[in-house]
Scaffold this motif. Structure first.
Motif, PDB file in Angstrom:
ATOM      1  N   ASN A  21      -6.301  -6.225   4.441  1.00  0.00           N
ATOM      2  CA  ASN A  21      -7.213  -6.270   3.300  1.00  0.00           C
ATOM      3  C   ASN A  21      -6.628  -7.085   2.153  1.00  0.00           C
ATOM      4  N   ARG A  22      -5.339  -6.862   1.877  1.00  0.00           N
ATOM      5  CA  ARG A  22      -4.694  -7.607   0.789  1.00  0.00           C
ATOM      6  C   ARG A  22      -4.673  -9.104   1.086  1.00  0.00           C
ATOM      7  N   TYR A 200       3.364   4.999  -1.800  1.00  0.00           N
ATOM      8  CA  TYR A 200       1.923   4.770  -1.696  1.00  0.00           C
ATOM      9  C   TYR A 200       1.624   3.526  -0.871  1.00  0.00           C
ATOM     10  N   ILE A 201       0.672   3.640   0.046  1.00  0.00           N
ATOM     11  CA  ILE A 201       0.329   2.552   0.953  1.00  0.00           C
ATOM     12  C   ILE A 201      -0.121   1.294   0.202  1.00  0.00           C
ATOM     13  N   ASP A 206       1.004  -4.348  -1.025  1.00  0.00           N
ATOM     14  CA  ASP A 206       1.233  -5.396  -2.022  1.00  0.00           C
ATOM     15  C   ASP A 206       2.571  -6.090  -1.793  1.00  0.00           C
ATOM     16  N   ALA A 207       3.605  -5.314  -1.439  1.00  0.00           N
ATOM     17  CA  ALA A 207       4.927  -5.895  -1.204  1.00  0.00           C
ATOM     18  C   ALA A 207       4.905  -6.835   0.000  1.00  0.00           C
ATOM     19  N   PHE A 208       4.279  -6.398   1.088  1.00  0.00           N
ATOM     20  CA  PHE A 208       4.206  -7.239   2.283  1.00  0.00           C
ATOM     21  C   PHE A 208       3.449  -8.537   2.014  1.00  0.00           C
ATOM     22  N   ALA A 209       2.300  -8.415   1.333  1.00  0.00           N
ATOM     23  CA  ALA A 209       1.494  -9.611   1.066  1.00  0.00           C
ATOM     24  C   ALA A 209       2.170 -10.509   0.037  1.00  0.00           C
ATOM     25  N   GLY A 210       2.783  -9.901  -0.965  1.00  0.00           N
ATOM     26  CA  GLY A 210       3.357 -10.680  -2.056  1.00  0.00           C
ATOM     27  C   GLY A 210       4.621 -11.430  -1.704  1.00  0.00           C
TER      28      GLY A 210
END
Length: 326
Positions: A21-22, A200-201, A206-210
């Motif tokens: 989704n991100r 929190y998921i 956000d970390a993975f996408a960023g």
């Protein structure tokens, strides 16, 4: 680094859905392979997300999936393995050690140099559980593939994330406690003093996408944890309060916990196994020395009421039975 297409391996589950989704929100094309495409219909609805029926354990299939891919994210992980071989069983070996080897070999053949790999907090080759030992071995495989950041010498630009237990809407963590509390008049609890730092998921996604195009994260390993440490018993009590279903919780000593875990491990989707208990012998917390840049995770108390308390109107009759002790 321009990012147009990502291969998300192990992306059909809870964590993968959030990361997809991100990435979709950023206009990135995401390919998610799955053995059964029909089981992932909710992800097909995301724009720029493409579900492909494929066996990622097939090396040639992996190579074909990486055509025109700019980065690979590996989320594959399993929690249970009935094989008691040392240092870990065959299923753990296949998912956590052999698959990363195949992914890296396919990346080399396809000319893909960016990998984000999900490990687990506490993963180490000498950890107390087979799960954590296999995750540690997988980390070692990935680290061995690292080259000089941004170099064209054949090395891979790797970022490793090691999350604590993950919570959020659709999780199998707090929701499992909620289900058991509704079903059982007395909840036997193994490992009640084990310490966790739930994350929190949304923050994990956000970390993975960023990090994908953030060169400062290349070659780094990050612990992903929330802002607060809890015992397992505290988490169960908190869940109980949120869903309005008070139950007696019976803390089990090891002499009873391990036989119960062995019985539970025989269930089709076991909530607990002896190996899980061995994992809990090691605190699932971080010292804060490997935080992701700019990491400001949301608290459990800020998020959990929004998805656990929301079921209360629908479950009011179950709550009446809970309060009545039935």
């Amino acid at each position: 680094m321009e990012l147009k297409k990502v291969l998300l391996i192990g992306g059909s589950g809870f964590v993968g859905g959030w990361i997809a989704n991100r990435l979709s929100e950023r206009g990135i094309r995401v390919t998610i392979p799955s053995r059964r495409r029909d089981n992932t219909k909710q992800l097909i609805l995301l724009p720029t997300v493409y579900m492909v029926e494929a066996d990622v354990n097939d090396s040639q299939v992996l190579v074909s999936l990486m055509e025109d891919v700019d980065a690979v994210i590996n989320l594959v992980g399993i929690l249970h393995d009935g094989d008691s071989s040392q240092p870990y069983g065959k299923r753990f070996a296949a998912a956590h050690v052999e698959l990363p080897k195949k992914i890296l070999a396919a990346m080399k053949q396809a000319g893909v140099n960016r990998l984000v790999h999900m490990s687990a907090l506490g993963a180490a080759v000498d950890a107390p559980s087979a799960y954590l030992r296999s995750k540690g071995a997988g980390e070692a495989v990935v680290r061995a593939a690292m080259g000089p950041v941004g170099a064209s010498s054949g090395g891979v630009d790797v970022t490793v994330f090691r999350p604590s237990v993950i919570f959020g809407q659709g999780d199998s963590f707090l929701n499992t406690f909620a289900t058991l509390l509704r079903l059982l008049p007395v909840l036997p609890l193994a490992g009640g003093s084990a310490r966790f730092q739930p994350v929190y998921i949304g923050d994990v996604a956000d970390a993975f996408a960023g990090c994908l195009t953030d060169r400062s994260t290349f070659g780094q390993t990050y612990d992903l944890c929330g802002p607060k440490v809890y015992t397992l018993r505290q988490l169960v009590d908190y869940t109980s309060a949120l869903i309005g279903c008070r139950r007696r919780v019976l803390d089990l000593p090891d002499a009873l916990a391990y036989p119960l875990a062995r019985l539970m491990s025989l269930l089709p989707n076991p909530p607990m196994s002896p190996d899980n208990l061995r994992s809990m012998k090691q605190d699932n917390v971080t010292g804060g020395s490997h935080n992701y840049p700019g990491w400001q995770p949301q608290s459990l108390e800020a998020v959990a009421p929004g998805y656990l308390s929301s079921v209360r109107p629908k479950m009011r009759f179950d709550q009446y039975r809970c309060r009545a002790g039935r």
